[in-house]
Design a protein around this motif. Structure first.
Motif, short mmCIF file in Angstrom:
data_model
loop_
_atom_site.label_atom_id
_atom_site.label_comp_id
_atom_site.label_asym_id
_atom_site.label_seq_id
_atom_site.Cartn_x
_atom_site.Cartn_y
_atom_site.Cartn_z
N ALA A 16 -23.37 0.35 25.45
CA ALA A 16 -24.20 0.36 24.26
C ALA A 16 -23.77 1.52 23.36
N LYS A 17 -23.98 1.35 22.07
CA LYS A 17 -23.67 2.39 21.09
C LYS A 17 -24.96 2.82 20.42
N PRO A 18 -24.99 4.02 19.85
CA PRO A 18 -26.20 4.43 19.12
C PRO A 18 -26.58 3.41 18.05
N VAL A 19 -27.87 3.18 17.89
CA VAL A 19 -28.32 2.22 16.87
C VAL A 19 -28.48 2.88 15.51
N LEU A 20 -28.53 4.21 15.49
CA LEU A 20 -28.78 4.94 14.26
C LEU A 20 -27.56 5.73 13.82
N LYS A 21 -27.36 5.80 12.51
CA LYS A 21 -26.45 6.80 11.96
C LYS A 21 -27.24 8.09 11.93
N TRP A 22 -26.67 9.19 12.43
CA TRP A 22 -27.48 10.41 12.59
C TRP A 22 -26.70 11.63 12.14
N ALA A 23 -27.22 12.31 11.12
CA ALA A 23 -26.59 13.54 10.67
C ALA A 23 -26.56 14.54 11.82
N GLY A 24 -25.37 15.05 12.13
CA GLY A 24 -25.26 15.96 13.26
C GLY A 24 -25.12 15.25 14.59
N GLY A 25 -24.95 13.92 14.56
CA GLY A 25 -24.78 13.17 15.80
C GLY A 25 -23.55 13.64 16.58
N LYS A 26 -23.56 13.41 17.88
CA LYS A 26 -22.55 14.00 18.77
C LYS A 26 -21.42 13.07 19.16
N THR A 27 -21.26 11.96 18.44
CA THR A 27 -20.19 11.03 18.79
C THR A 27 -18.83 11.72 18.80
N GLN A 28 -18.56 12.55 17.80
CA GLN A 28 -17.25 13.19 17.72
C GLN A 28 -17.05 14.27 18.78
N MET A 29 -18.11 14.68 19.46
CA MET A 29 -17.99 15.69 20.52
C MET A 29 -18.08 15.10 21.93
#
Length: 280
Positions: A16-29
């Protein structure tokens, strides 16, 4: 036991992937976080869940997620318990500016839980840069994003997310209350609190009407020390601010280059995140 065996029951695991676009989200980390997390742990606890990038990447079978944002927690509960009705409502929602402002103006407390969740997800997918920001009265105030074809209803991913969330305890509460009640020796705690602003204009992450002040940051640092003392594994992220280095100087601290998608000036979209690692 391997990390993979510890994290998921592979027979039931659905990516599953996050359902929300989130400022400061940690996908890139994610790679950095996974490299630094424990290979074995009991429960996974994330009390500032936000978009939940690490949580959905790991899909732990024994997890507690929480947040003080009632709209966010209602959304995750509805995805877990009533995803079919949510999908049906999202399919009816339109990417039109006038419609967006009508939906934004609705008091979510007047809606059913399903409609409230649909409103939250719709606004997130169609507003500017996927921000979740409210004013001091708690009203969502991000403008229309003017995207040509945003994916308002990703049915396949919503169903995958629902399967992950069904295994999860989802709580609307302050992080301290959650940790005091549920954290036990051997648990892995991931803390991604509202960051300390680096500049006067960086308060875009306010997603509840209550702000997170310096005193709150100091209380969080004390809580991290308590978690270490009771035998928890902890990872914490924050901005590369002198106060962060002061508060967590007894632990392992590393600095990582990240991108900031919020600034309208491309050259200013670079940032630095601090990772604090607390090992047993």
């Amino acid at each position: 036991m391997s990390q993979q065996q510890k994290l998921f029951d592979e027979s039931n695991y659905v990516k599953a992937k996050p359902v929300l676009k989130w400022a400061g989200g940690k996908t890139q980390m994610l790679d950095i976080l996974k490299e630094n997390m424990p290979t074995k742990f009991n429960k996974y606890i994330e009390p500032f869940i936000g978009g939940g990038a690490l949580f959905f990447e790991l899909a732990p079978t024994n997890a507690i997620i929480a947040d003080s944002n009632p709209e966010l927690i209602n959304l995750y509960k509805i995805i877990a318990e009533n995803v079919d009705e949510l999908i049906e409502e999202l399919k009816e929602m339109k990417n039109e500016e006038g419609y967006f402002y009508l939906i934004r103006a609705i008091n979510p407390e007047t809606l059913t839980d399903v409609s409230r969740a649909a409103r939250t997800l719709y606004l997130n997918r169609t507003c500017f840069n996927g921000l979740y920001r409210v004013n001091k009265q708690g009203k969502f105030n991000v403008p229309f994003g003017k995207y040509k074809n945003p994916k308002i209803c990703d049915e396949e991913n919503l169903r995958s997310v629902s399967k992950v969330l069904k295994n999860t305890t989802i709580i609307h509460s302050d992080y301290k209350d959650v940790l005091r009640e549920y954290a036990e020796p051997g648990d892995f705690i991931f803390l991604d609190p509202p960051y300390i602003p680096i500049s006067q204009n960086s308060d875009f992450k306010r997603y509840t009407k209550e702000q997170f002040y310096e005193e709150d940051q100091r209380e969080l640092a004390e809580e991290v020390k308590r978690l270490k003392d009771i035998g928890c594994h902890v990872l914490l992220t924050n901005s590369n601010h002198p106060l962060v280095h002061e508060l967590y100087k007894e632990f392992e601290i590393s600095v990582h280059q990240t991108k900031r998608n919020i600034n309208s000036v491309a050259s200013k979209r670079k940032g630095e995140d601090v990772l604090v690692k607390v090992e047993q």
